[in-house]
Design a protein around this motif. Structure first.
Motif, PDB file in Angstrom:
ATOM      1  N   UNK A  85     -15.386  16.602  18.110  1.00 28.54           N
ATOM      2  CA  UNK A  85     -15.268  17.468  19.286  1.00 28.54           C
ATOM      3  C   UNK A  85     -16.463  18.412  19.367  1.00 28.54           C
ATOM      4  N   UNK A  86     -16.815  18.982  18.205  1.00 25.18           N
ATOM      5  CA  UNK A  86     -17.971  19.871  18.122  1.00 25.18           C
ATOM      6  C   UNK A  86     -18.844  19.405  16.966  1.00 25.18           C
ATOM      7  N   UNK A  87     -20.124  19.311  17.209  1.00 23.60           N
ATOM      8  CA  UNK A  87     -21.061  18.966  16.135  1.00 23.60           C
ATOM      9  C   UNK A  87     -21.663  20.267  15.607  1.00 23.60           C
ATOM     10  N   UNK A  88     -21.155  20.719  14.481  1.00 24.25           N
ATOM     11  CA  UNK A  88     -21.487  22.066  13.998  1.00 24.25           C
ATOM     12  C   UNK A  88     -22.852  22.102  13.316  1.00 24.25           C
ATOM     13  N   UNK A  89     -23.344  23.325  13.194  1.00 23.79           N
ATOM     14  CA  UNK A  89     -24.633  23.587  12.548  1.00 23.79           C
ATOM     15  C   UNK A  89     -24.453  24.888  11.771  1.00 23.79           C
ATOM     16  N   UNK A  90     -24.089  24.768  10.503  1.00 24.92           N
ATOM     17  CA  UNK A  90     -23.628  25.937   9.739  1.00 24.92           C
ATOM     18  C   UNK A  90     -24.747  26.562   8.903  1.00 24.92           C
ATOM     19  N   UNK A  91     -25.044  27.855   9.124  1.00 23.29           N
ATOM     20  CA  UNK A  91     -26.055  28.521   8.308  1.00 23.29           C
ATOM     21  C   UNK A  91     -25.473  29.416   7.205  1.00 23.29           C
ATOM     22  N   UNK A  92     -24.131  29.550   7.137  1.00 20.69           N
ATOM     23  CA  UNK A  92     -23.522  30.547   6.255  1.00 20.69           C
ATOM     24  C   UNK A  92     -23.490  30.080   4.806  1.00 20.69           C
ATOM     25  N   UNK A  93     -23.805  30.985   3.878  1.00 22.45           N
ATOM     26  CA  UNK A  93     -23.546  30.740   2.460  1.00 22.45           C
ATOM     27  C   UNK A  93     -22.082  31.067   2.183  1.00 22.45           C
ATOM     28  N   UNK A  94     -21.367  30.117   1.605  1.00 21.92           N
ATOM     29  CA  UNK A  94     -19.990  30.364   1.169  1.00 21.92           C
ATOM     30  C   UNK A  94     -19.942  30.213  -0.346  1.00 21.92           C
ATOM     31  N   UNK A  95     -19.074  29.351  -0.860  1.00 28.76           N
ATOM     32  CA  UNK A  95     -19.046  29.131  -2.310  1.00 28.76           C
ATOM     33  C   UNK A  95     -20.316  28.431  -2.779  1.00 28.76           C
ATOM     34  N   UNK A  96     -20.944  27.698  -1.876  1.00 30.56           N
ATOM     35  CA  UNK A  96     -22.237  27.076  -2.160  1.00 30.56           C
ATOM     36  C   UNK A  96     -23.202  27.450  -1.039  1.00 30.56           C
ATOM     37  N   UNK A  97     -24.507  27.375  -1.286  1.00 33.75           N
ATOM     38  CA  UNK A  97     -25.466  27.711  -0.223  1.00 33.75           C
ATOM     39  C   UNK A  97     -25.297  26.794   0.979  1.00 33.75           C
ATOM     40  N   UNK A  98     -25.745  27.235   2.118  1.00 29.31           N
ATOM     41  CA  UNK A  98     -25.637  26.408   3.324  1.00 29.31           C
ATOM     42  C   UNK A  98     -26.655  25.275   3.277  1.00 29.31           C
ATOM     43  N   UNK A  99     -26.288  24.166   3.911  1.00 33.03           N
ATOM     44  CA  UNK A  99     -27.200  23.034   3.973  1.00 33.03           C
ATOM     45  C   UNK A  99     -28.476  23.351   4.727  1.00 33.03           C
ATOM     46  N   UNK A 100     -28.382  24.231   5.721  1.00 32.31           N
ATOM     47  CA  UNK A 100     -29.592  24.588   6.477  1.00 32.31           C
ATOM     48  C   UNK A 100     -30.572  25.397   5.628  1.00 32.31           C
ATOM     49  N   UNK A 101     -30.061  26.315   4.801  1.00 30.73           N
ATOM     50  CA  UNK A 101     -30.979  27.113   3.988  1.00 30.73           C
ATOM     51  C   UNK A 101     -31.644  26.252   2.917  1.00 30.73           C
TER      52      UNK A 101
END
Length: 384
Positions: free
Chosen positions: A287-303
């Motif tokens: 439905x939505x193709x996300x693009x996540x920049x947030x660091x959570x338990x692991x670093x974000x894929x974008x960073x």
């Protein structure tokens, strides 16, 4: 885990005493690397010991016979959370003898009535050995010897208990993080077992989770790779491969990193706005193709993606990689300004972009002692 090494998942009380006893691969990967860097900065033996014990735990408890790393060691054994890890005074006294047990129990807070459920005690260290040895009027050397001997005896006894369960999925993204941890630990400490563990895991992932088209699957279990890879699978594995190259100078790892980066760009890159989508072009429609920049338990894929683009850009002379890294960082710039604590890894990527890396060229054969000594002089210091 004071006996077996490795970190439990989190604390359930404000004293940082009682953990949720589960051990996650990604926590131990990120913490091991952090302690390597802390040692490089401070030279504190404690930090090296934590790295050694953590990675020994991963090799012993969380490694497939062919090299990949399992996801999780459970908290429960025999239906009880933490049962594998806790002790009572009588058990320790029977194993160590009254005199040694008195010192061991004092150091590790093993007490009558316990500090945990059912009168059991979690091993922890409320006071440092130096302070306790003065208070108890025992020489530091005797105290240290007693503690080390006691740890070996209790560890061997604990190995005979029923072990916690294991989630034996081998996830590509988490394996990438642990491959990096082993590579940088090898650089800092020179233990060939670390380079071997990281290399075997990387080869396992490349052998078992790549599709015929050259892409990645997300995980492997029971002889089968499953689910199309996500962007952080690519980014974290690429980072691990670059770390292996920098640790070993084996060009094969660099070539694999370059190939996977080209695939990551082809599958996940947003040509219109920059940055990476979480799912690839070939993934089932969402439905939505996300693009996540947030660091959570692991670093974000974008960073991590921005980081590997810059690192490969420097190693391979690829300005196009630098350009994509810049577009990624600029895309998320408003988030960095608004809440930098939520984007720590992206802030580090921004710093790397602004400063540009320092490059050290060492010319010579690794078979020569003087060349190896120069490499060690670079690797043993913290130069981010």
């Amino acid at each position: 885990d004071q006996l077996g090494g490795g970190f439990h998942r989190y604390s359930v009380d404000h004293h940082w005493l009682v953990p949720h006893f589960e051990k996650m691969l990604y926590d131990n990967a990120l913490l091991a690397r952090l302690y390597v860097e802390a040692f490089q900065v401070t030279r504190k033996p404690l930090f090296q010991r934590v790295v050694n014990e953590t990675l020994a735990c991963v090799i012993r408890e969380m490694t497939h016979p062919e090299g990949g790393f399992y996801s999780t060691q459970d908290a429960d054994s025999e239906g009880e959370e933490g049962k594998f890890f806790v002790w009572e005074p009588d058990e320790v006294q029977a194993l160590l003898g009254e005199e040694d047990a008195a010192l061991f129990e004092r150091y590790f807070d093993i007490r009558s009535g316990g500090n945990f459920e059912g009168g059991m005690s979690i091993l922890n260290v409320p006071e440092d050995l130096e302070t306790l040895s003065r208070f108890l009027e025992v020489t530091r050397e005797k105290f240290q010897t007693t503690i080390e001997k006691g740890k070996r005896i209790l560890f061997d006894h604990r190995e005979e208990r029923v072990k916690p369960g294991l989630d034996d999925k081998i996830q590509v993204n988490w394996n990438g993080l642990m491959i990096s941890a082993f590579a940088v630990a090898y650089q800092a400490f020179g233990d060939p077992a670390y380079l071997e563990a990281g290399s075997r895991a990387a080869q396992f992932i490349l052998d078992h989770t790549r599709s015929e088209a050259g892409g990645l699957y997300h995980n492997w279990k029971d002889g089968k790779a499953r689910f199309q890879g996500y962007q952080d699978d690519y980014a974290f594995l690429i980072a691990g491969l670059i770390d292996l190259y920098e640790a070993s100078f084996d060009l094969a790892w660099l070539k694999q990193a370059q190939e996977l980066t080209e695939t990551m760009i082809a599958q996940f890159w947003d040509e219109k706005e920059g940055g990476f989508f979480y799912t690839g072009n070939d993934h089932e429609a969402l439905i939505v193709r996300s693009k996540n920049p947030y660091d959570n338990a692991i670093p974000s894929g974008n960073s991590v993606g921005a980081f590997v683009l810059m690192r490969l850009g420097a190693l391979l002379g690829r300005e196009d990689f630098w350009d994509k890294a810049e577009r990624t960082i600029r895309l998320f710039q408003p988030f960095l300004k608004e809440m930098p604590s939520g984007f720590g890894h992206m802030v580090c990527a921004l710093d790397f972009f602004q400063q540009r890396p320092v490059e050290v060229a060492i010319v010579g054969s690794l078979l020569e002692a003087d060349t190896r000594a120069l490499v060690e002089a670079v690797n043993r210091n913290w130069m981010p």
